[in-house]
Motif scaffolding. Structure first.
Motif, short mmCIF file in Angstrom:
data_model
loop_
_atom_site.label_atom_id
_atom_site.label_comp_id
_atom_site.label_asym_id
_atom_site.label_seq_id
_atom_site.Cartn_x
_atom_site.Cartn_y
_atom_site.Cartn_z
N HIS A 253 29.91 -16.74 -26.15
CA HIS A 253 30.22 -18.05 -25.57
C HIS A 253 30.41 -19.11 -26.64
O HIS A 253 31.30 -19.95 -26.55
N THR A 254 29.55 -19.07 -27.67
CA THR A 254 29.63 -20.08 -28.71
C THR A 254 30.94 -19.98 -29.48
O THR A 254 31.54 -20.99 -29.85
N THR A 258 37.54 -22.59 -25.13
CA THR A 258 37.04 -23.16 -23.87
C THR A 258 37.37 -22.29 -22.67
O THR A 258 36.49 -21.96 -21.87
N SER A 261 35.32 -19.11 -22.52
CA SER A 261 33.96 -19.32 -22.03
C SER A 261 33.93 -19.51 -20.52
O SER A 261 33.06 -18.99 -19.83
N ASP A 321 23.32 -25.85 -30.24
CA ASP A 321 24.72 -25.93 -29.83
C ASP A 321 24.78 -26.00 -28.31
O ASP A 321 24.17 -25.18 -27.61
N LYS A 323 27.24 -25.36 -26.23
CA LYS A 323 27.83 -24.17 -25.62
C LYS A 323 26.82 -23.03 -25.58
O LYS A 323 26.76 -22.28 -24.60
N ARG A 324 26.04 -22.91 -26.62
CA ARG A 324 25.01 -21.85 -26.66
C ARG A 324 23.95 -22.12 -25.59
O ARG A 324 23.45 -21.18 -24.95
N PHE A 367 31.42 -25.46 -18.87
CA PHE A 367 32.10 -25.03 -20.09
C PHE A 367 33.39 -25.81 -20.32
O PHE A 367 33.76 -26.08 -21.47
N VAL A 370 32.01 -29.13 -21.77
CA VAL A 370 31.50 -29.00 -23.14
C VAL A 370 32.65 -28.76 -24.12
O VAL A 370 32.65 -29.30 -25.23
N GLY A 371 33.65 -27.98 -23.70
CA GLY A 371 34.82 -27.77 -24.55
C GLY A 371 35.56 -29.07 -24.81
O GLY A 371 35.97 -29.34 -25.95
N LYS A 374 33.56 -31.18 -27.19
CA LYS A 374 33.70 -30.70 -28.57
C LYS A 374 35.04 -31.14 -29.15
O LYS A 374 35.13 -31.48 -30.34
N ALA A 380 29.79 -29.39 -31.03
CA ALA A 380 28.99 -29.26 -29.81
C ALA A 380 27.50 -29.28 -30.15
O ALA A 380 26.67 -28.95 -29.32
#
Length: 530
Positions: A253-254, A258, A261, A321, A323-324, A367, A370-371, A374, A380
Motif C-alpha cells: 500500500h505504501t 493511488t 492502493s 506514513d 498510507k501505511r 486512499f 491520502v493520495g 500526498k 504522506a
C-alpha cells in the motif's frame, strides 16, 4: 427489477467478465487519428474511462434485471463444458452474495480510470497502465462471477501479475521490494490453495461450486475437509489479509500508486473473504467448524493488532506514513469480516459481507484522499503533515478537510454510515456462534473486537485532529506546508462523491444490501436446501 430476458442477462454477465480483456488488447493498439485528441496518451486514458464506464453500465443493467425476489438463486448463468477430462466447466452466475461485490468492483475501476485520466501516476507507458488496469478488472470481476473451482483459481491468480507491475512500475519509494513481497506472499499462498481445491474436486468428483454447496460436504470425509480448509484457508488468508499473514500489505500500500492502493484495498482484499464464504462454508462445513475457533482467534488478534499499529503510527514523533496507517487499518477491519465468517451464523456471515462492501467504499475513499494529500504536500508523513500546529485542512482546504473527516468517522463505524452495520452484525454473530462452537471462546473474541472498535476510533480521531486542525496562517509560515493549497478539484469531486453517497445510503438503508445477501447466506449455510 426490470424485465430482462435470461439470454440477455447471460450475455451481460459474460460481457462484464470478458470485455476488460478485449479493452486491454485494444489499449495497446495505436489510437485512430480522429480519436487522439491532444495526444495519444490522452486517447488511451480516455479509452480506459470508456471501457470501465461501459462495464459499469453493464453491471448496473445486471443489477436492474436481477430477480430480487430470488437472490438465493444463481442468475445470468452460463454453463459450458471446457476441459472434459477433468469435468471443468465455464460456469458463470451471480446471486445475492456476488452481485454487490461485482457492482462495487465495476464502480471502483471506473472511478480509478476517471481519476487517472486527470492524474496519471508517474511511470513508463500510459498504454501499459490502462491495459494492466483492465486485465486486473477482468480477473477481479471473474473471481466474483465464476462457479467452478479451477476457474476461480485462474481468476484469483490473474490479478497478481497486473498488480505486481502497477506497484513495481508506477509506485513510489521502495516499490520493487514491495512488489516482490506482494507477489511472493500471494503466489506461495496460492500454490497451497490449489492443492486444497484439487483435493475437494477430485475427492467429490466435481469442481462445480453449486453442486458442492448442495452436497454440503457429504461426499468428503472429515479428514479431507480439514486438509482442504487448511490448504485453501491459508491461500485465502494471505489475500484477505489475516494476521499474521498480513506483512506484505503495508509495504504494498505504501509503495503503490493511488489507484493501486484503492483497488488493492477496495477489491483485491475482498477476494480472500469471498472465497471463505463461497467455497469453504458450504463445501466443507465440518472442516470449517473445526477451524472456526482458531480463525476467530486470529481475527480478534488482527483487530487489536491493526488498531495498535495505527495508534503507534499516529503518535507524534513516530514519522508514521498515512498510507501505511490506512493499510494497517485494513488488517483490523478485515478482522471483523473474518470474525463474522468464523461464527458460521447467518448474522455473522451477513455482517462479514456487509463489512466487505463498507470497507471497499470507505477505505477506497481514504486512499483516494491520502493520495491527493500526498500530491499536494509531497509527502504522506504524518509528522510533516501536522508540523507544529497541524496541516489545518479545515482552514486551508475546507472541502478537502470535510471529505477526510467524513471518511475517518465512517471508517471508525459511526452509526448511520456503512461501517457501523457490518462490524456490529459480525460482533452479534460472534456473541452467539453456530451450534457446536465454543461460546466462551467466541464471547472472548466479541469482547476483544468491541475493544478494537474503541482503538479504531482513537487513532482515526488523532489523524483528523493532526491533519485537519490547526492555525492555517501559522501552518503556512512555519514551512510545514506550501502557502497555497488547492481544495478539491472537479475531477476529484466526481471520483469521490459516489463513494460518499453509497456510504451514506448503505448506512441509512442497510436493507438494500442485507435484502440481497441474507436469503443467499441462509441457503448457503443450509447446504443449498433452503
Amino acid at each position: 427489477m426490470i424485465d430482462i430476458s435470461p439470454s440477455v442477462m447471460q450475455f451481460l454477465l459474460a460481457f462484464v467478465v470478458a470485455a476488460p480483456l478485449l479493452g486491454a488488447a485494444a489499449a495497446l493498439l495505436p489510437a485512430p487519428p480522429g480519436l487522439k485528441g491532444k495526444s495519444p496518451e490522452q486517447a488511451v486514458l480516455r479509452h480506459g474511462v470508456t471501457v470501465t464506464g461501459v462495464i459499469l453500465a453493464a453491471a448496473i443493467a445486471l443489477a436492474l434485471g436481477f430477480d430480487h425476489d430470488a437472490p438465493s438463486r444463481f442468475q445470468a448463468t452460463t454453463d459450458i463444458s471446457w476441459i472434459q477430462a477433468l469435468n471443468v466447466r465455464i460456469h458463470l452466475g451471480i446471486d445475492g452474495i456476488s452481485l454487490p461485490l461485482l457492482l462495487m468492483t465495476a464502480l471502483l475501476f471506473f472511478l480509478c480510470a476517471l481519476y487517472s485520466y486527470f492524474k496519471l501516476p508517474a511511470g513508463p507507458s500510459p498504454k501499459a497502465f490502462v491495459a494492466l488496469l483492465l486485465v486486473l478488472e477482468s480477473g477481479t470481476l471473474a473471481t466474483f462471477a465464476v462457479l467452478d473451482l479451477l476457474l476461480f483459481f485462474l481468476a484469483f491468480e490473474m490479478v497478481l501479475i497486473p498488480m505486481y507491475f502497477l506497484i513495481a512500475r508506477w509506485g513510489g519509494a521502495q516499490r520493487q521490494a514491495a512488489a516482490w513481497k506482494f507477489i511472493l506472499y500471494t503466489l506461495l499462498g496460492s500454490v497451497v490453495m490449489l492443492l486444497g481445491l484439487l483435493l475437494i474436486g477430485l475427492k467429490s468428483g466435481t469442481f462445480d461450486m453449486v453442486a458442492l454447496a448442495s452436497d454440503n460436504g457429504r461426499e468428503l470425509t472429515h479428514t479431507t475437509q480439514i486438509l482442504a480448509v487448511l490448504a485453501i484457508g491459508i491461500g485465502l488468508a494471505v489475500k484477505t489479509p489475516m494476521w499474521p499473514l498480513h506483512s506484505w500489505l503495508p509495504d504494498a500500500h505504501t509503495a503503490a500508486p493511488t489507484v493501486g492502493s484503492v483497488l488493492l484495498a477496495g477489491v483485491l482484499l475482498k477476494m480472500g473473504t469471498y472465497g471463505f464464504v463461497r467455497i469453504l462454508l458450504p463445501a466443507t462445513p465440518d472442516g470449517m467448524a473445526t477451524f472456526a475457533p482458531y480463525l476467530g482467534a486470529f481475527a480478534a488478534v488482527g483487530i487489536v493488532y491493526g488498531s495498535l499499529a495505527c495508534l503507534a503510527l499516529a503518535r507524534k514523533g513516530s514519522k508514521g506514513d498515512l498510507k501505511r496507517l490506512i493499510a494497517y487499518s485494513s488488517v483490523g477491519h478485515m478482522g471483523f469480516v473474518l470474525l463474522g465468517i468464523a461464527s458460521m451464523t447467518p448474522t455473522g456471515v451477513n455482517g462479514a459481507l456487509f463489512a466487505n462492501i463498507a470497507h471497499g467504499l470507505i477505505t477506497g475513499l481514504l486512499f483516494f484522499l491520502v493520495g491527493a494529500l500526498k500530491d499536494r504536500y509531497g509527502t504522506a508523513d504524518l509528522d510533516t503533515l501536522a508540523g507544529a500546529t497541524g496541516a489545518a485542512l479545515y482552514g486551508r482546504a475546507p472541502r478537502f478537510g470535510a471529505f477526510l473527516a467524513f471518511a475517518a468517522v465512517a471508517s471508525l463505524g459511526l452509526p448511520g454510515l456503512a461501517g457501523f452495520w457490518g462490524e456490529m452484525l459480525a460482533l452479534f454473530g460472534a456473541f452467539d456462534p453456530a451450534e457446536g462452537l465454543s461460546r466462551p471462546a467466541f464471547l472472548t473474541y466479541t469482547a476483544v473486537g468491541a475493544f478494537g472498535t474503541l482503538l479504531t476510533a482513537a487513532y482515526l480521531l488523532i489523524v483528523v485532529r493532526r491533519v485537519c486542525m490547526g492555525d492555517p496562517k501559522t501552518a503556512s509560515t512555519e514551512g510545514t506546508a506550501p502557502a497555497a493549497l488547492a481544495d478539491i478539484q472537479r475531477y476529484e469531486f466526481a471520483a469521490w462523491t459516489p463513494l460518499v453517497a453509497l456510504t451514506v445510503l448503505a448506512g441509512l438503508w442497510p436493507a438494500v444490501l442485507l435484502g440481497l445477501t441474507d436469503p443467499a447466506v441462509q441457503k448457503l449455510l443450509a447446504g443449498g436446501n433452503s
